[in-house]
Scaffold this active site. Structure first.
Site, short mmCIF file in Angstrom:
data_model
loop_
_atom_site.label_atom_id
_atom_site.label_comp_id
_atom_site.label_asym_id
_atom_site.label_seq_id
_atom_site.Cartn_x
_atom_site.Cartn_y
_atom_site.Cartn_z
N GLN B 258 -107.17 -34.81 3.47
CA GLN B 258 -105.78 -35.04 2.97
C GLN B 258 -105.77 -34.62 1.75
OE1 GLN B 258 -103.83 -35.67 5.79
NE2 GLN B 258 -102.41 -34.70 4.47
N HIS B 261 -105.16 -31.12 0.20
CA HIS B 261 -104.12 -30.23 0.35
C HIS B 261 -103.48 -29.91 -1.15
CE1 HIS B 261 -103.52 -29.16 4.30
NE2 HIS B 261 -103.91 -30.21 5.06
N GLU B 326 -97.55 -40.02 7.87
CA GLU B 326 -97.37 -38.72 8.72
C GLU B 326 -98.37 -38.61 9.56
OE1 GLU B 326 -98.36 -35.41 6.07
OE2 GLU B 326 -97.49 -34.06 7.32
N HIS B 327 -99.66 -38.97 9.00
CA HIS B 327 -100.80 -38.96 9.85
C HIS B 327 -101.42 -40.40 9.92
CE1 HIS B 327 -100.78 -34.75 7.95
NE2 HIS B 327 -100.63 -34.57 9.53
N ASP B 360 -104.69 -30.63 12.86
CA ASP B 360 -104.20 -29.52 11.92
C ASP B 360 -104.49 -28.19 12.60
OD1 ASP B 360 -103.32 -31.09 9.90
OD2 ASP B 360 -105.34 -30.99 8.65
N HIS B 419 -53.51 -36.32 24.53
CA HIS B 419 -54.70 -36.53 25.30
C HIS B 419 -54.25 -37.42 26.53
CE1 HIS B 419 -57.12 -36.01 21.50
NE2 HIS B 419 -58.09 -36.19 22.04
#
Lengths: 432, 432
Positions: B258, B261, B326-327, B360, B419
């Site tokens: 991770q 990145h 996220e993960h 991924d 209406h």
């Protein structure tokens, strides 16, 4: 009156484009004011809420920000029986429709031996904005709150401004019927800020939905990312496709039921019969003499309304897709066949016995729908707006052996060495 | 090295809060520049694209904005066999997973006799942004393009900057494999503007997805409403929950996969064993000596990484929900049981044989996932992002008789006379 266009007229394309792109709302310069309000609520919490509410709503809410249950009980008791029964019927029908939207979890083992799937869970807490004043609609409370509760949201907090302390008892009754957990006497950008960031009194939520004025819309845009929001609604619109077999007055009233919402609303008729179009225009003119909200409806019809005469219903379907209307009424002999040819619409009302107004209240589908041609890419409010999906992956040693090498290859090609190593170390253990 | 926290330490709460709220990205003042670029593309179309591309990417694309099919054929032919096979395997697995997400249309008649339902349709056209340079990932092309094609999007246009005319051939190969229909040699805010508003060459789309730098993100925010966008991704993050039965080096490499990145990425280990935590920290330090992207990964680990020691796995589950990562890797004996106790995560990777990196590339679920704690209220990219739902209502005279009066009552209570009239006129005809 609204303009009359014929698709074969010279200049039709330009006039139709103008209808599509008409700027139907001012974008007042509120963003800076809203930024200041949000910063104030983040810094001073409840004190800021009390002060801003005194200023904007002319009511002192110090020590009484939250509406006590007793006050909601009293509101419920004050609602006439017919209204109460109608609210209950609406809530039940909306609930039954939305219960069918609850998505299923899935899990399967694939041929490589990996177990894959996903799981849906509700957000922990949601906030519902309800406008005060003229647009304080109990039906909107139901349409926002019911899907949240069907999704399983444990805590649903409603905020609504109460100018001079006044609130529509039907709004409180609808909140109770729909299962709202907390009601707070605060509105505007300050209410949105409180829901997003929390104060000593109001715990923060994860998602905020509900309509509001330009300040509320700007505040929702600003807190987006910190919390989830629903779409920012523009003025409402209806497209009616009707053949000559309809009563022109029914169609006129259907058009006016959209136009009476707001001077920025848009009501358009597409018909394959020019005589019928003229008759509807005349019926609209007559209705605009008498209906209660004729000033609003008249402005909407004058500025944004139109009768479009086209050659046949295929052409009508094409125009509908270009408009991608929020509401689409198909008042024709075979509405299912026509609906099948249309790709973009928030909600379709099929056949002569289905006025759009039933969808505003009791049909079951949500009345929070994509406006301003956003039906090309977005949907009405649903249970899914209050849930989120977690994807699930479980590899076995065997499945990692089968597909891991491809992951390693791609990681290397992207120059992400540790990605590759995280697979390679495990494969090495298996091959040992 | 990343910090080591113990949940029982004095000051843990403050330190954990700091991890949750760490500002992991600069928000450079790009918004004004982006507004200017969008206005320029709207005003001058292709001429603006050519000029801006010459300025930012140092390449002349006049008359050759679109990448010809022959150039894509050539790129495909240039990709080594192993990479090509891996791309095909990834595309097939991602397609198989996403095909299960295609939602069903529904239609039913309820007890009142109303026919209700909904219908899903794809957007007509989607645009996919693919970054150039270091973050030009073929896997991202697959993860964005495959769901669009599974949804049934007829026209999928990809834009990617090609600095000095260079492009990663794997990116073009992935575009071909995933079924991208058009590839355009343009990037940045100008590419987003072209996709949203169209130019003489590039027809406008309805939805734009894909990652990008701060200019791309600002442009997506600005065109939102005109078109749909996916979420604006923040820096990536992983939370690993691991017991002492793991190999510390596997866990260290998972954390580094991770961290490599982006210097703003975040990797956190939660373990119930302090000795194991210390061993992982040491293994991370060792790996940071050798891995290729050690500068990036080291900065991420130093600034945003952490090892958190807690008393037991229940506590770990609570921390996971607060982080809403996220993960999420669950490297424990019974990962399913632990997963069942966690509500908020973009993607969960279950068990010791499931490194996040398989997700991924080849596992099947999407790798575009909610970052920065937005998994509390949002989901990863899916087929649903490229579709929209139209609700359907059809009333019969009998069903209108049954529920129409409640709609009339509520319309009257909301002071929306037209209406009510739209229902009343029809009921009057039935009662005649």
């Amino acid at each position: 009156m609204g303009r009359m266009l014929r698709t074969w007229d010279h200049g039709f394309e330009a006039a139709f484009e103008a209808l599509l792109t008409a700027k139907r709302e001012d974008a007042p310069e509120v963003d800076e004011a809203v930024a200041g309000i949000i910063a104030d609520v983040r810094a001073r919490g409840d004190a800021a809420l009390v002060e801003l509410t005194a200023r904007f709503d002319r009511v002192d809410v110090a020590g009484r920000l939250r509406v006590p249950e007793g006050e909601i009980d009293a509101a419920l008791a004050a609602v006439p029986e017919a209204e109460l029964a109608a609210l209950h019927l609406a809530a039940e029908r909306v609930r039954a429709y939305h219960e069918r939207q609850v998505p299923r979890d899935e899990s399967w083992e694939d041929e490589a031996g990996a177990t894959l799937g996903w799981r849906w869970t509700p957000v922990d807490a949601a906030g519902l904005y309800v406008p005060g004043g003229q647009a304080s609609y109990p039906s909107s409370v139901l349409m926002n709150a019911v899907p949240a509760k069907v999704a399983g949201v444990a805590r649903l907090a409603m905020v609504t401004p109460m100018p001079e302390g006044r609130v529509n008892p039907l709004v409180l009754a609808a909140a109770r019927i729909a299962g709202v957990d907390e009601v707070w006497r605060v509105g505007g950008a300050q209410a949105v800020a409180a829901l997003a960031y929390g104060t000593a009194s109001i715990a923060p939520v994860d998602k905020i939905t509900g309509p509001g004025n330009a300040y509320v819309a700007a505040a929702k845009r600003r807190v987006f990312g910190k919390v989830g929001i629903d779409s920012i609604a523009g003025p409402s619109e209806v497209l009616v496709i009707a053949d000559a077999a309809n009563d022109p007055d029914w169609v006129a009233v259907d058009l006016m039921s959209q136009a009476e919402h707001d001077a920025s609303a848009q009501a358009i008729l597409v018909t394959d019969d020019e005589g019928f179009g003229t008759a509807v225009a005349a019926a609209v003119a007559a209705r605009l003499e008498t209906i209660e909200r004729r000033a609003v409806a008249g402005a909407s019809w004058r500025d944004f309304g139109a009768v479009i005469v086209c050659g046949n219903l295929s052409e009508a379907a094409e125009l509908a897709d270009r408009l991608a209307p929020e509401h689409l009424e198909l008042l024709v002999e075979d509405p299912d066949a026509l609906a099948a040819r249309i790709r973009h619409a928030g909600a379709i009302f099929l056949g002569r016995w289905t006025p759009e107004a039933v969808g505003d209240y009791v049909a079951g589908p949500n009345h929070v729908l994509p406006t301003s041609r956003t039906a090309r890419f977005s949907s009405g409010l649903s249970v899914l707006d209050f849930m989120k999906r977690t994807t699930l992956t479980r590899m076995t040693p065997q499945s990692l052996k089968a597909i891991g090498p491809a992951a390693e290859t791609l990681a290397r090609s992207e120059s992400l060495e540790a990605h590759g190593l995280s697979v390679a170390l495990r494969l090495a253990q298996l091959n040992r």
